[in-house]
Scaffold this motif. Structure first.
Motif, PDB file in Angstrom:
ATOM      1  N   LYS A  83       0.995  -1.130  -0.274  1.00 60.58           N
ATOM      2  CA  LYS A  83      -0.112  -0.356   0.109  1.00 60.58           C
ATOM      3  C   LYS A  83       0.642   1.459   0.337  1.00 60.58           C
ATOM      4  O   LYS A  83       1.767   1.334   0.116  1.00 60.58           O
ATOM      5  N   ASP A 111       1.002   4.073   1.774  1.00 61.28           N
ATOM      6  CA  ASP A 111       0.798   5.251   2.451  1.00 61.28           C
ATOM      7  C   ASP A 111       1.810   4.305   4.264  1.00 61.28           C
ATOM      8  O   ASP A 111       1.460   4.250   5.021  1.00 61.28           O
ATOM      9  N   LEU A 112       2.079   2.931   3.784  1.00 64.47           N
ATOM     10  CA  LEU A 112       3.165   2.844   4.601  1.00 64.47           C
ATOM     11  C   LEU A 112       3.877   3.099   4.723  1.00 64.47           C
ATOM     12  O   LEU A 112       5.271   3.866   3.983  1.00 64.47           O
ATOM     13  N   ASN A 113       4.857   2.921   6.444  1.00 63.28           N
ATOM     14  CA  ASN A 113       5.806   3.845   6.830  1.00 63.28           C
ATOM     15  C   ASN A 113       6.785   3.067   7.093  1.00 63.28           C
ATOM     16  O   ASN A 113       6.616   1.920   7.753  1.00 63.28           O
ATOM     17  N   LEU A 150       8.583   1.654  10.214  1.00 61.38           N
ATOM     18  CA  LEU A 150       7.856   0.979  11.835  1.00 61.38           C
ATOM     19  C   LEU A 150       7.057  -0.149  11.016  1.00 61.38           C
ATOM     20  O   LEU A 150       6.870  -1.311  11.828  1.00 61.38           O
ATOM     21  N   GLU A 151       7.100  -0.251   9.875  1.00 60.45           N
ATOM     22  CA  GLU A 151       7.049  -1.784   9.333  1.00 60.45           C
ATOM     23  C   GLU A 151       7.909  -2.873   9.334  1.00 60.45           C
ATOM     24  O   GLU A 151       7.670  -3.775   9.399  1.00 60.45           O
ATOM     25  N   LYS A 161      10.068   4.664  19.795  1.00 62.66           N
ATOM     26  CA  LYS A 161       9.946   3.814  18.860  1.00 62.66           C
ATOM     27  C   LYS A 161       9.065   2.417  18.812  1.00 62.66           C
ATOM     28  O   LYS A 161       8.138   1.932  17.912  1.00 62.66           O
ATOM     29  N   ASP A 188       5.298   4.327  19.483  1.00 63.04           N
ATOM     30  CA  ASP A 188       5.162   4.901  18.324  1.00 63.04           C
ATOM     31  C   ASP A 188       4.735   3.336  16.946  1.00 63.04           C
ATOM     32  O   ASP A 188       3.841   3.476  16.784  1.00 63.04           O
ATOM     33  N   THR A 189       5.511   2.035  17.351  1.00 62.29           N
ATOM     34  CA  THR A 189       4.973   1.101  16.718  1.00 62.29           C
ATOM     35  C   THR A 189       4.089   0.047  17.054  1.00 62.29           C
ATOM     36  O   THR A 189       3.065   0.517  16.088  1.00 62.29           O
ATOM     37  N   TYR A 243       1.428   2.649  15.539  1.00 62.42           N
ATOM     38  CA  TYR A 243       1.045   2.437  14.115  1.00 62.42           C
ATOM     39  C   TYR A 243       0.426   1.399  13.961  1.00 62.42           C
ATOM     40  O   TYR A 243      -1.045   1.394  12.994  1.00 62.42           O
TER      41      TYR A 243
END
Lengths: 199, 199
Positions: A148, A150-152, A155-156, B182, B185-186, B189
């Protein structure tokens, strides 16, 4: 140089015996003498390959990461991209007996790093190597335009890496609660949720 | 019944001292004598509260889960639902020194269950209790109609639970690689990715 190859092979054999002793008796009970016995070697002969217990342990821990890396490097990248990604991730999960042994050893050594500074640096190297595998998967999905928009990415990577190690931990400690099949379903579900047309 | 209260409080104090000794010296080195010394008790006095080391260890492991459960039960559920969910999940992560200690003890005991059957049943109870917290969060998002329609509830519970324990494991073993920020944040998210209007 057949002698060097033999030497290396023998070291790997001893490390694999070390794994077995650790899994059977625990790390604290895995003395050099016991490992030598289990490998049908004298303590003196074992010391020829590893002069200290710490050296033996470090090699045994490193072997886990090396085997995972080698399996990922040897992979055939010809199939459906998402299937290839699932296979890469499966290399990081206890989906069969060999991988379960590797991961149990990894967990025992990792926990030991909390009180044994001699393993810390190696543990950090392994952490980064496995994180790199998670990075490959996320970057692969992005580069192949499966992911997709809009993935970061950062953080992914963190999310996939933590998910993999969390599943591995649960399956290792509670195999009756988290089956191999459910573990793989969860990974499949996760990877598909990152892709277009699935959410 | 002040005497019983004192007795229970004293048991908790001893268990917390046990945690400290385990974190400082490792589980294998945490003898009853050493724990009694650290708690400024004689071994005989400690045996008044815990007649065996196994009993002491089981109580100490159970206390981790009890404290997490109590904190979640005491939570104020008045805020924005998604913020409340994030707070619940934070109770399962090493976001401060107290939680880091709890989780390190949990990890050490969990790893020990691989070779020590006496801790297995308790470990399973703890596993189910923490899984229940993940269930609360996923069901909460669904019941409040915040969650996307196509979520697979069972796999979402597994995914959140594994993500939480994977992040906890990484932050515990590699605090220099995965910061508290982090980690949070994860989780943020992840929870937002399950909700409408975020994907």
């Amino acid at each position: 140089m057949p002698k060097i190859v033999d030497h290396d092979k023998r070291k790997i054999k001893i490390a694999e015996t070390t794994w077995k002793v650790i899994i059977r008796d625990g790390l604290e009970q895995a003395s050099v003498r016991k490992i030598a016995n289990a490998a049908s070697l004298s303590v003196g002969a074992l010391r020829h390959y590893f002069s200290t217990q710490s050296e033996l342990f470090q090699f045994s821990m490193k072997l886990v990461a090396d085997q995972v890396k080698q399996r990922i490097a040897r992979k055939n990248y010809d199939g459906e991209p998402l299937d290839v990604m699932k296979e890469i991730v499966s290399e990081l999960l206890p989906v069969d007996e060999d991988r379960r042994i590797e991961m149990e050893v990894w967990l025992v050594f990792s926990t030991r790093t909390l009180v044994d500074p001699s393993l810390k640096q190696l543990s950090q190297t392994v952490y980064k190597e496995i994180r790199h595998a998670a990075t490959l998967v996320i970057e692969g999905l992005i580069n192949l335009q499966l992911a997709k928009d809009d993935l970061n990415k950062e953080l992914e990577i963190e999310r996939l890496y933590a998910l993999v190690d969390g599943l591995a931990l649960h399956a290792l400690l509670h195999p009756d609660q988290l089956s191999i099949e459910k573990m793989q379903d969860t990974i499949k579900y996760h990877l598909e949720s990152l892709c277009n047309g699935n959410g």
